[in-house]
Write an enzyme that holds these catalytic residues in place. Sequence first.
Site, PDB file in Angstrom:
ATOM      1  N   ASP A   1     115.456 -35.963 -49.580  1.00 42.34           N
ATOM      2  CA  ASP A   1     114.802 -36.876 -50.406  1.00 42.34           C
ATOM      3  C   ASP A   1     113.983 -37.479 -49.714  1.00 42.34           C
ATOM      4  O   ASP A   1     113.550 -38.266 -50.427  1.00 42.34           O
ATOM      5  CB  ASP A   1     116.015 -38.103 -50.674  1.00 42.34           C
ATOM      6  CG  ASP A   1     116.641 -38.928 -49.534  1.00 42.34           C
ATOM      7  OD1 ASP A   1     116.899 -38.665 -48.219  1.00 42.34           O
ATOM      8  OD2 ASP A   1     117.301 -39.598 -50.054  1.00 42.34           O
TER       9      ASP A   1
ATOM     10  N   HIS B   1      92.133 -22.177 -34.869  1.00 39.70           N
ATOM     11  CA  HIS B   1      93.152 -23.337 -35.360  1.00 39.70           C
ATOM     12  C   HIS B   1      94.484 -23.736 -34.730  1.00 39.70           C
ATOM     13  O   HIS B   1      95.301 -24.465 -35.332  1.00 39.70           O
ATOM     14  CB  HIS B   1      93.749 -22.397 -36.725  1.00 39.70           C
ATOM     15  CG  HIS B   1      92.291 -22.127 -37.979  1.00 39.70           C
ATOM     16  ND1 HIS B   1      92.655 -21.188 -38.811  1.00 39.70           N
ATOM     17  CD2 HIS B   1      91.407 -22.561 -37.557  1.00 39.70           C
ATOM     18  CE1 HIS B   1      91.145 -21.489 -38.818  1.00 39.70           C
ATOM     19  NE2 HIS B   1      90.604 -22.370 -38.543  1.00 39.70           N
TER      20      HIS B   1
ATOM     21  N   ASP C   1      88.935 -31.242 -32.927  1.00 34.03           N
ATOM     22  CA  ASP C   1      88.746 -31.458 -34.187  1.00 34.03           C
ATOM     23  C   ASP C   1      89.352 -31.578 -35.494  1.00 34.03           C
ATOM     24  O   ASP C   1      90.516 -31.482 -35.252  1.00 34.03           O
ATOM     25  CB  ASP C   1      88.615 -28.906 -34.620  1.00 34.03           C
ATOM     26  CG  ASP C   1      87.221 -29.126 -35.564  1.00 34.03           C
ATOM     27  OD1 ASP C   1      87.306 -30.214 -36.364  1.00 34.03           O
ATOM     28  OD2 ASP C   1      87.596 -28.148 -35.725  1.00 34.03           O
TER      29      ASP C   1
ATOM     30  N   ASP D   1      84.645 -34.225 -40.410  1.00 37.46           N
ATOM     31  CA  ASP D   1      85.326 -33.098 -40.320  1.00 37.46           C
ATOM     32  C   ASP D   1      84.025 -32.995 -38.983  1.00 37.46           C
ATOM     33  O   ASP D   1      82.746 -32.977 -38.797  1.00 37.46           O
ATOM     34  CB  ASP D   1      84.951 -32.294 -40.329  1.00 37.46           C
ATOM     35  CG  ASP D   1      85.276 -30.873 -40.312  1.00 37.46           C
ATOM     36  OD1 ASP D   1      85.378 -31.136 -39.358  1.00 37.46           O
ATOM     37  OD2 ASP D   1      85.491 -29.234 -40.823  1.00 37.46           O
TER      38      ASP D   1
ATOM     39  N   HIS E   1      83.558 -16.870 -36.597  1.00 37.00           N
ATOM     40  CA  HIS E   1      83.250 -17.749 -36.994  1.00 37.00           C
ATOM     41  C   HIS E   1      81.781 -18.453 -38.293  1.00 37.00           C
ATOM     42  O   HIS E   1      81.323 -17.592 -36.960  1.00 37.00           O
ATOM     43  CB  HIS E   1      83.854 -18.586 -37.343  1.00 37.00           C
ATOM     44  CG  HIS E   1      83.227 -19.574 -35.975  1.00 37.00           C
ATOM     45  ND1 HIS E   1      82.475 -20.815 -36.262  1.00 37.00           N
ATOM     46  CD2 HIS E   1      84.542 -20.822 -34.906  1.00 37.00           C
ATOM     47  CE1 HIS E   1      82.322 -21.500 -35.914  1.00 37.00           C
ATOM     48  NE2 HIS E   1      83.546 -21.532 -34.260  1.00 37.00           N
TER      49      HIS E   1
ATOM     50  N   HIS F   1      80.439 -25.276 -43.658  1.00 36.97           N
ATOM     51  CA  HIS F   1      80.998 -25.350 -44.415  1.00 36.97           C
ATOM     52  C   HIS F   1      80.878 -26.367 -46.392  1.00 36.97           C
ATOM     53  O   HIS F   1      80.194 -27.072 -44.855  1.00 36.97           O
ATOM     54  CB  HIS F   1      82.953 -24.768 -44.747  1.00 36.97           C
ATOM     55  CG  HIS F   1      83.565 -25.809 -44.026  1.00 36.97           C
ATOM     56  ND1 HIS F   1      83.091 -27.239 -44.135  1.00 36.97           N
ATOM     57  CD2 HIS F   1      83.948 -26.086 -43.071  1.00 36.97           C
ATOM     58  CE1 HIS F   1      83.822 -28.101 -43.205  1.00 36.97           C
ATOM     59  NE2 HIS F   1      84.040 -27.062 -42.619  1.00 36.97           N
TER      60      HIS F   1
ATOM     61  N   HIS G   1      86.950 -28.334 -47.086  1.00 35.02           N
ATOM     62  CA  HIS G   1      86.067 -27.185 -47.120  1.00 35.02           C
ATOM     63  C   HIS G   1      85.819 -26.656 -48.764  1.00 35.02           C
ATOM     64  O   HIS G   1      87.041 -27.309 -49.747  1.00 35.02           O
ATOM     65  CB  HIS G   1      87.091 -25.802 -46.586  1.00 35.02           C
ATOM     66  CG  HIS G   1      86.838 -25.759 -45.730  1.00 35.02           C
ATOM     67  ND1 HIS G   1      87.052 -24.243 -45.001  1.00 35.02           N
ATOM     68  CD2 HIS G   1      87.268 -26.762 -44.361  1.00 35.02           C
ATOM     69  CE1 HIS G   1      87.198 -23.853 -43.618  1.00 35.02           C
ATOM     70  NE2 HIS G   1      86.793 -25.378 -43.762  1.00 35.02           N
TER      71      HIS G   1
ATOM     72  N   GLU H   1      78.525 -26.427 -37.154  1.00 34.59           N
ATOM     73  CA  GLU H   1      79.503 -25.762 -36.404  1.00 34.59           C
ATOM     74  C   GLU H   1      79.827 -25.262 -35.971  1.00 34.59           C
ATOM     75  O   GLU H   1      81.111 -23.743 -35.596  1.00 34.59           O
ATOM     76  CB  GLU H   1      81.073 -26.739 -36.635  1.00 34.59           C
ATOM     77  CG  GLU H   1      81.191 -25.522 -38.032  1.00 34.59           C
ATOM     78  CD  GLU H   1      82.804 -26.168 -38.775  1.00 34.59           C
ATOM     79  OE1 GLU H   1      83.993 -25.688 -37.906  1.00 34.59           O
ATOM     80  OE2 GLU H   1      82.560 -26.273 -39.319  1.00 34.59           O
TER      81      GLU H   1
ATOM     82  N   TYR I   1      83.888 -18.930 -27.622  1.00 34.28           N
ATOM     83  CA  TYR I   1      85.440 -18.701 -26.413  1.00 34.28           C
ATOM     84  C   TYR I   1      85.370 -17.710 -26.283  1.00 34.28           C
ATOM     85  O   TYR I   1      84.974 -16.853 -26.732  1.00 34.28           O
ATOM     86  CB  TYR I   1      86.334 -18.801 -27.991  1.00 34.28           C
ATOM     87  CG  TYR I   1      85.599 -19.678 -29.230  1.00 34.28           C
ATOM     88  CD1 TYR I   1      86.202 -20.806 -29.337  1.00 34.28           C
ATOM     89  CD2 TYR I   1      84.739 -19.342 -30.473  1.00 34.28           C
ATOM     90  CE1 TYR I   1      85.270 -21.963 -30.414  1.00 34.28           C
ATOM     91  CE2 TYR I   1      84.402 -20.339 -31.504  1.00 34.28           C
ATOM     92  CZ  TYR I   1      85.222 -21.483 -31.758  1.00 34.28           C
ATOM     93  OH  TYR I   1      84.415 -22.658 -32.807  1.00 34.28           O
TER      94      TYR I   1
ATOM     95  N   ARG J   1      83.285 -25.667 -28.971  1.00 32.26           N
ATOM     96  CA  ARG J   1      82.559 -26.292 -30.595  1.00 32.26           C
ATOM     97  C   ARG J   1      82.394 -27.625 -30.483  1.00 32.26           C
ATOM     98  O   ARG J   1      82.310 -28.412 -30.200  1.00 32.26           O
ATOM     99  CB  ARG J   1      83.791 -25.924 -31.661  1.00 32.26           C
ATOM    100  CG  ARG J   1      82.850 -25.571 -32.838  1.00 32.26           C
ATOM    101  CD  ARG J   1      84.481 -25.223 -33.953  1.00 32.26           C
ATOM    102  NE  ARG J   1      85.754 -25.901 -34.565  1.00 32.26           N
ATOM    103  CZ  ARG J   1      86.866 -25.381 -33.920  1.00 32.26           C
ATOM    104  NH1 ARG J   1      86.625 -24.448 -32.965  1.00 32.26           N
ATOM    105  NH2 ARG J   1      87.749 -26.322 -33.576  1.00 32.26           N
TER     106      ARG J   1
ATOM    107  N   GLU K   1      80.355 -29.571 -33.609  1.00 29.38           N
ATOM    108  CA  GLU K   1      80.220 -29.717 -35.320  1.00 29.38           C
ATOM    109  C   GLU K   1      80.125 -30.996 -35.383  1.00 29.38           C
ATOM    110  O   GLU K   1      80.529 -32.086 -35.614  1.00 29.38           O
ATOM    111  CB  GLU K   1      81.502 -29.639 -35.668  1.00 29.38           C
ATOM    112  CG  GLU K   1      81.601 -29.694 -37.148  1.00 29.38           C
ATOM    113  CD  GLU K   1      83.363 -29.096 -37.752  1.00 29.38           C
ATOM    114  OE1 GLU K   1      83.631 -29.470 -39.469  1.00 29.38           O
ATOM    115  OE2 GLU K   1      83.931 -29.355 -36.701  1.00 29.38           O
TER     116      GLU K   1
END
Length: 454
Positions: A37, A250, A267, A278, A357, A361, A368, A392, A396, A413, A415
């Site tokens: 619940d 990710h 990130d 972001d 990548h 975006h 996104h 961004e 890697y 990275r 961004e």
Amino acid sequence: MTVNLKEFQHRRALLLRQMGAGIAIIPTAAEAIRNRDSHYPYRFDSYFYYLTGFAEPESVLILIGGDVTKNEPPKSILFCRDKDIEREIWDGFRYGPEAAQTQFGFDEAYTIQQLDVLMPELIGNQAQLFYSLGADQHWDARVTGWLNIVKNKARMGISAPQSILDVRQLIDTQRLIKTPFEIDLMRRSANIAASAHNRAMRFVADNLAKATLMEYAVEAEFLHEFYRHGAQAPAYTSIVAGGANACTLHYNANNAELKKGDLLLIDAGCELDGYASDITRTFPVSGKFSAPQRDLYELVLNAQLAAIEAVNPGNHWNTPHEVALNVLVQGLIDFKLCKGSLEEVLESGSYRQFYMHRTGHWLGLDVHDAGEYKDNKGDWAILEAGHTLTVEPGCYVRPAENVPEHFWNIGIRIEDDVLVTASGNEVLTKNAIKTVADIEAHMAHGAPEMRLAS
């Protein structure tokens, strides 16, 4: 939540003008059970909220285009939960139709229990139905049921809509260009997130002498900073990735121990009144970059700065990516991570071992955000004043036979959130520290706490 009545009324009026004749159905998101619940924290549907400013579950917006021949103006109708004092004791305040109609500027409002009764009548004799078919099976079945009721009344002279058009495509066009009201919220969201990133760097520096420092402890600092400045939630699941974990794009387990020789990639962004920030920053756990870390970090930073410089009205969407990619690939060649000329490496795609990548975006109510990246001819969208996007690039480097060992397990990275202006761009997240010198100085000595606008 910040509600500007005229802003939301203007959005509905603009959509109604795009629709012309017809009826639109835009439901909000359903509540979701977490276990037994217990519910997940409720988050409204972005399309519904964009047009209403109404954050309660069990709500539906109906828009009906006007009919000049019958002297009928356009109409906005809200269906929402009834005012129920007993339920408020358990679950908290709810507006009810009467208060919602007044405070959010709808033409009419009814309880959600009346929806199935009134919808066949509202749909009848409408030329077109604007609805996002396929987005939600539950709503697809419900709308189909209403249409079937209308079709069964054909002998009574009542017709069903002849076509179903995707209402989200029309709303996407609106959502791409941010208004001053939205830009103000996004600046505030960006400032909160920037403050959180700066806080995280200091937290790592201040706690470095402890026996263990875990990724989740750094994440807790972010959440503290988000909430204490009024953000309602993280905009997405935060990535706090130390060392080799940063090479998983990710990664979100956030449960590993930080090690002094590693970089830490974070990130994370927050959501303020629905609008996302972001930001990604990468910094050394020890407070000082090693030579290989510095080399790759400055490569990624130079690629990012060049890409931001290319965020200008009139450029196409892919221009910043192309600019960043050229800088990155040339650097990868210089560091002997890729072999061949710039053109050869770009053509072969061998750089994807280290950069797999794209460079950004759209950003807005969704991290996104809504909006197409190409037009119906397949050409890239043209950047316009009011567009908001991330920039961004990253690098890697996983252990491999063709990779010098001193570069192994470096993931970087950087961004930022960027607004396209009439004459260029504005970096909304500029307060988040990112040069090598500033990061090292901040981690060594700290900086005055950033004052955030209310």
